[in-house]
Design an enzyme around this catalytic site. Structure first.
Site, PDB file in Angstrom:
ATOM      1  N   SER A 110       0.872  -1.182  -0.090  1.00  0.00           N
ATOM      2  CA  SER A 110       0.036   0.056  -0.146  1.00  0.00           C
ATOM      3  C   SER A 110       0.853   1.118   0.027  1.00  0.00           C
ATOM      4  CB  SER A 110      -0.934  -0.079   1.227  1.00  0.00           C
ATOM      5  OG  SER A 110      -1.884   0.930   1.157  1.00  0.00           O
ATOM      6  N   ASP A 216     -10.047  -4.494  -4.795  1.00  0.00           N
ATOM      7  CA  ASP A 216      -9.266  -3.385  -3.601  1.00  0.00           C
ATOM      8  C   ASP A 216     -10.216  -1.884  -3.826  1.00  0.00           C
ATOM      9  OD1 ASP A 216      -7.799  -1.628  -2.488  1.00  0.00           O
ATOM     10  OD2 ASP A 216      -5.952  -2.754  -3.056  1.00  0.00           O
ATOM     11  N   HIS A 246      -7.929  -5.295  -0.541  1.00  0.00           N
ATOM     12  CA  HIS A 246      -6.930  -4.455  -0.360  1.00  0.00           C
ATOM     13  C   HIS A 246      -5.565  -5.222   0.152  1.00  0.00           C
ATOM     14  CE1 HIS A 246      -4.011  -1.078  -0.278  1.00  0.00           C
ATOM     15  NE2 HIS A 246      -4.142  -1.027   1.232  1.00  0.00           N
TER      16      HIS A 246
END
Length: 269
Positions: A110, A216, A246
């Protein structure tokens, strides 16, 4: 698979003390991994990943970014991501000093994927391979939308957006080291600036794997894929997972994801 407990480590970063962890394999290590965590979380959430990597022979390092987890700093305030890349460099160099003969793989998730991508642009000589999991790359519409507001809306991350495994969301919601509040304007502006920097930073010259969940909702796959296409290494690889959200390392198909990661590592280590 028995859990390997971490050893606490300290790094003195640009703003002060950064606390982190090191996991040692059950036998002599054959490679190194440095984990780079995402926004609002901390390296302790990567025990499962560390277990898989250490049982594959890796010694694993990771620290909490400034303003995150147990590290110093105002909570989740990042004014310049280049400074977090500098902090990461201290950890990577420590790993090389402690294991000078081992190859090193950078694994970023991320926001950590954004940091890892930039690190790979800046310091390719220190890396054997890089893995980007659900990385913030390219275009992130949420950032653009938030910057239109005079006051940033108080919209924290929804635990249900992380994984189809409900236990993951429940553990996240209970975790006192996780930031459960909204994004802060300085951090949003820093995200926007670093996205531009990475987009314009040139193609990666280190073998890199881009991995992303197709469902996601935090970092939509289309914007990240666009960014990946701008920087992808000539020998890079992309894998996406249908219906995964995610946190693909914590998804219901986490074993498949880690198998893919390790298969890529074995090609280059």
């Amino acid at each position: 698979m028995p859990t390997i407990p971490p050893i606490d480590i300290e790094t003195h970063g640009h703003a002060g003390l950064l606390l982190g962890s090191m996991w040692e394999p059950p036998t002599a290590p054959t490679w190194m991994a440095v984990l780079v965590h995402g926004y609002g979380e901390h390296i302790g959430r990567y025990q499962w990943v560390a277990d898989r990597l250490t049982h594959d022979g890796a010694v694993v390092y990771g620290h909490d970014h400034v303003g995150h987890g147990r590290s110093v700093g105002e909570r989740v305030i990042v004014e310049d991501f280049e400074l977090l890349v500098d902090d990461l460099d201290l950890l990577v160099r420590r790993a090389h000093e402690e294991h000078p003969d081992l190859p090193l793989v950078l694994v970023g998730h991320s926001m950590g994927g954004l940091i890892a991508a930039r690190y790979t642009q800046r310091h390719p000589d220190l890396l054997t391979a890089t893995v980007l999991s659900g990385p913030v790359l390219g275009r992130w519409p949420q950032i653009t939308d938030l910057l239109q507001h005079e006051e940033i809306p108080d919209v924290p991350i929804s635990p249900s957006s992380l994984s189809r495994d409900e236990d993951v969301g429940e553990a996240y919601a209970r975790d006192e080291l996780v930031w459960h509040g909204p994004l802060q304007r300085p951090t949003i502006e820093a995200f926007a600036a670093e996205l531009t920097t990475v987009n314009e930073g040139g193609r990666l010259t280190v073998p890199t794997l881009w991995m992303h969940g197709e469902d996601d909702r935090l970092v939509p796959i289309d914007g990240s894929r666009y960014g990946w296409e701008q920087i992808a290494a000539s020998d890079g690889r992309a894998i996406s997972y249908p219906e995964a959200r995610h946190e693909i390392f914590h998804e219901t198909n986490r074993d498949e994801v880690l198998d893919d990661l390790l298969a890529f590592v074995h090609e280059h280590v």
